[in-house]
Design a protein around this motif. Structure first.
Motif, PDB file in Angstrom:
ATOM      1  N   ASN A 101      30.604  31.759  67.466  1.00 20.97           N
ATOM      2  CA  ASN A 101      31.048  32.458  66.146  1.00 20.97           C
ATOM      3  C   ASN A 101      31.638  31.636  65.163  1.00 20.97           C
ATOM      4  O   ASN A 101      32.831  31.399  64.955  1.00 20.97           O
ATOM      5  N   VAL A 102      30.798  30.973  64.193  1.00 22.55           N
ATOM      6  CA  VAL A 102      31.484  30.476  63.027  1.00 22.55           C
ATOM      7  C   VAL A 102      32.287  31.092  62.104  1.00 22.55           C
ATOM      8  O   VAL A 102      32.858  30.396  61.075  1.00 22.55           O
ATOM      9  N   ASN A 103      32.359  32.286  62.290  1.00 20.99           N
ATOM     10  CA  ASN A 103      33.419  33.040  61.132  1.00 20.99           C
ATOM     11  C   ASN A 103      34.635  32.852  61.851  1.00 20.99           C
ATOM     12  O   ASN A 103      35.645  33.462  61.207  1.00 20.99           O
ATOM     13  N   ASP A 104      35.031  32.488  62.953  1.00 22.06           N
ATOM     14  CA  ASP A 104      36.093  32.279  63.651  1.00 22.06           C
ATOM     15  C   ASP A 104      36.967  31.197  63.147  1.00 22.06           C
ATOM     16  O   ASP A 104      36.439  30.369  62.415  1.00 22.06           O
ATOM     17  N   SER A 105      38.050  30.764  63.728  1.00 21.91           N
ATOM     18  CA  SER A 105      38.903  29.734  63.680  1.00 21.91           C
ATOM     19  C   SER A 105      38.544  28.531  64.591  1.00 21.91           C
ATOM     20  O   SER A 105      37.826  28.892  65.554  1.00 21.91           O
ATOM     21  N   LEU A 106      38.969  27.478  64.245  1.00 23.08           N
ATOM     22  CA  LEU A 106      38.306  26.498  65.112  1.00 23.08           C
ATOM     23  C   LEU A 106      39.092  26.408  66.674  1.00 23.08           C
ATOM     24  O   LEU A 106      38.465  26.395  67.554  1.00 23.08           O
ATOM     25  N   LYS A 107      40.415  27.334  66.665  1.00 20.53           N
ATOM     26  CA  LYS A 107      40.934  27.588  67.886  1.00 20.53           C
ATOM     27  C   LYS A 107      40.101  28.498  68.739  1.00 20.53           C
ATOM     28  O   LYS A 107      40.118  28.624  69.929  1.00 20.53           O
ATOM     29  N   ASP A 108      39.771  29.479  67.819  1.00 17.87           N
ATOM     30  CA  ASP A 108      38.933  30.546  68.560  1.00 17.87           C
ATOM     31  C   ASP A 108      37.581  30.047  69.092  1.00 17.87           C
ATOM     32  O   ASP A 108      37.277  30.354  70.301  1.00 17.87           O
ATOM     33  N   ILE A 109      37.047  28.928  68.458  1.00 12.62           N
ATOM     34  CA  ILE A 109      35.888  28.522  69.019  1.00 12.62           C
ATOM     35  C   ILE A 109      36.164  27.661  70.493  1.00 12.62           C
ATOM     36  O   ILE A 109      35.381  27.788  71.515  1.00 12.62           O
ATOM     37  N   LEU A 110      37.145  27.093  70.574  1.00  8.19           N
ATOM     38  CA  LEU A 110      37.565  26.279  71.707  1.00  8.19           C
ATOM     39  C   LEU A 110      37.842  27.400  72.618  1.00  8.19           C
ATOM     40  O   LEU A 110      37.488  27.110  74.011  1.00  8.19           O
ATOM     41  N   LEU A 111      38.660  28.613  72.516  1.00  4.10           N
ATOM     42  CA  LEU A 111      38.788  29.275  73.630  1.00  4.10           C
ATOM     43  C   LEU A 111      37.451  30.050  73.758  1.00  4.10           C
ATOM     44  O   LEU A 111      37.520  30.317  75.152  1.00  4.10           O
ATOM     45  N   GLU A 112      36.636  30.426  72.837  1.00  5.60           N
ATOM     46  CA  GLU A 112      35.224  30.890  73.371  1.00  5.60           C
ATOM     47  C   GLU A 112      34.672  29.947  74.276  1.00  5.60           C
ATOM     48  O   GLU A 112      33.887  30.462  75.221  1.00  5.60           O
ATOM     49  N   ILE A 113      34.456  28.700  73.816  1.00 10.22           N
ATOM     50  CA  ILE A 113      33.900  27.767  74.897  1.00 10.22           C
ATOM     51  C   ILE A 113      34.373  27.678  76.233  1.00 10.22           C
ATOM     52  O   ILE A 113      33.514  27.484  77.194  1.00 10.22           O
ATOM     53  N   ASN A 114      35.574  27.894  76.268  1.00 13.34           N
ATOM     54  CA  ASN A 114      36.427  27.650  77.606  1.00 13.34           C
ATOM     55  C   ASN A 114      36.074  28.718  78.440  1.00 13.34           C
ATOM     56  O   ASN A 114      36.323  28.938  79.777  1.00 13.34           O
ATOM     57  N   GLU A 115      35.741  29.944  77.883  1.00 15.05           N
ATOM     58  CA  GLU A 115      35.469  31.345  78.607  1.00 15.05           C
ATOM     59  C   GLU A 115      33.849  31.521  79.158  1.00 15.05           C
ATOM     60  O   GLU A 115      33.589  32.421  79.570  1.00 15.05           O
TER      61      GLU A 115
ATOM     62  N   MET B  66      30.620  21.854  84.360  1.00 13.10           N
ATOM     63  CA  MET B  66      29.881  22.165  83.030  1.00 13.10           C
ATOM     64  C   MET B  66      30.730  22.559  82.011  1.00 13.10           C
ATOM     65  O   MET B  66      30.295  22.271  80.964  1.00 13.10           O
ATOM     66  N   ARG B  67      31.588  23.238  82.297  1.00 14.55           N
ATOM     67  CA  ARG B  67      32.585  23.811  81.294  1.00 14.55           C
ATOM     68  C   ARG B  67      33.182  22.586  80.433  1.00 14.55           C
ATOM     69  O   ARG B  67      33.399  22.383  79.229  1.00 14.55           O
ATOM     70  N   LYS B  68      33.679  21.790  81.497  1.00 14.77           N
ATOM     71  CA  LYS B  68      34.366  20.474  80.623  1.00 14.77           C
ATOM     72  C   LYS B  68      33.235  19.663  79.827  1.00 14.77           C
ATOM     73  O   LYS B  68      33.651  19.237  78.795  1.00 14.77           O
ATOM     74  N   ALA B  69      32.252  19.583  80.290  1.00  9.79           N
ATOM     75  CA  ALA B  69      31.169  18.677  79.483  1.00  9.79           C
ATOM     76  C   ALA B  69      30.805  19.643  78.098  1.00  9.79           C
ATOM     77  O   ALA B  69      30.689  19.021  77.231  1.00  9.79           O
ATOM     78  N   ILE B  70      30.705  20.939  78.318  1.00 11.01           N
ATOM     79  CA  ILE B  70      30.368  21.574  76.977  1.00 11.01           C
ATOM     80  C   ILE B  70      31.689  21.518  76.090  1.00 11.01           C
ATOM     81  O   ILE B  70      31.326  21.293  74.808  1.00 11.01           O
ATOM     82  N   TYR B  71      32.681  21.603  76.758  1.00 13.60           N
ATOM     83  CA  TYR B  71      34.129  21.595  75.784  1.00 13.60           C
ATOM     84  C   TYR B  71      34.112  20.013  75.127  1.00 13.60           C
ATOM     85  O   TYR B  71      34.311  20.013  73.986  1.00 13.60           O
ATOM     86  N   ALA B  72      33.581  18.904  75.940  1.00 10.19           N
ATOM     87  CA  ALA B  72      33.621  17.762  75.485  1.00 10.19           C
ATOM     88  C   ALA B  72      32.428  17.474  74.294  1.00 10.19           C
ATOM     89  O   ALA B  72      32.828  17.019  73.100  1.00 10.19           O
ATOM     90  N   ALA B  73      31.505  18.190  74.478  1.00 16.42           N
ATOM     91  CA  ALA B  73      30.342  18.367  73.538  1.00 16.42           C
ATOM     92  C   ALA B  73      31.011  18.778  72.055  1.00 16.42           C
ATOM     93  O   ALA B  73      30.415  18.454  70.985  1.00 16.42           O
ATOM     94  N   THR B  74      31.669  20.132  72.301  1.00 15.13           N
ATOM     95  CA  THR B  74      32.033  20.757  71.182  1.00 15.13           C
ATOM     96  C   THR B  74      33.043  19.776  70.396  1.00 15.13           C
ATOM     97  O   THR B  74      32.921  19.859  69.222  1.00 15.13           O
ATOM     98  N   ILE B  75      33.865  19.107  71.226  1.00 17.36           N
ATOM     99  CA  ILE B  75      34.940  18.397  70.454  1.00 17.36           C
ATOM    100  C   ILE B  75      34.249  17.093  69.827  1.00 17.36           C
ATOM    101  O   ILE B  75      34.358  16.918  68.465  1.00 17.36           O
ATOM    102  N   GLN B  76      33.042  16.533  70.285  1.00 16.36           N
ATOM    103  CA  GLN B  76      32.529  15.476  69.686  1.00 16.36           C
ATOM    104  C   GLN B  76      31.641  16.018  68.495  1.00 16.36           C
ATOM    105  O   GLN B  76      31.560  15.193  67.596  1.00 16.36           O
TER     106      GLN B  76
END
Length: 100
Positions: free
Chosen positions: A66-80, A87-97
């Motif tokens: 959801n690009v209308n959220d904050s950066l912090k919300d995006i990271l929380l969304e990815i973690n859930e 796989m969650r770690k890999a997705i999180y790493a890809a998000t950070i990159q």
């Protein structure tokens, strides 16, 4: 470090000096001209960023963030996301990159 600073709007952007008391007359993001040049706009809300997120989420086979959220919300969304821990770690790493 970059994402942590972006969450606090402390990365280099035209909006950042305003938080330090400098009044810049024109802080519109030059790439799209749609909004102020802030970390959230550059990394999530700009049309270029939205297209990038569409491609990344498609590649990762996850729901669109959801690009209308904050950066912090995006990271929380990815973690859930319902995937294995690895796989969650890999997705999180890809998000950070992607943000970097």
């Amino acid at each position: 470090m970059f994402v942590w600073r972006a969450i606090d709007e402390k990365i280099a952007s035209a909006k950042a000096p305003r938080s330090r008391g400098l009044n810049l007359p024109d802080i519109v993001y030059k790439t799209c001209g749609a909004d102020e040049e802030s970390a959230v706009h550059i990394l999530l809300k700009c049309n270029f960023a939205k297209r990038t997120w569409e491609q990344v989420t498609s590649w990762l086979k996850i729901p669109m963030v959801n690009v209308n959220d904050s950066l912090k919300d995006i990271l929380l969304e990815i973690n859930e996301i319902q995937r294995s821990k690895g796989m969650r770690k890999a997705i999180y790493a890809a998000t950070i990159q992607t943000m970097w």
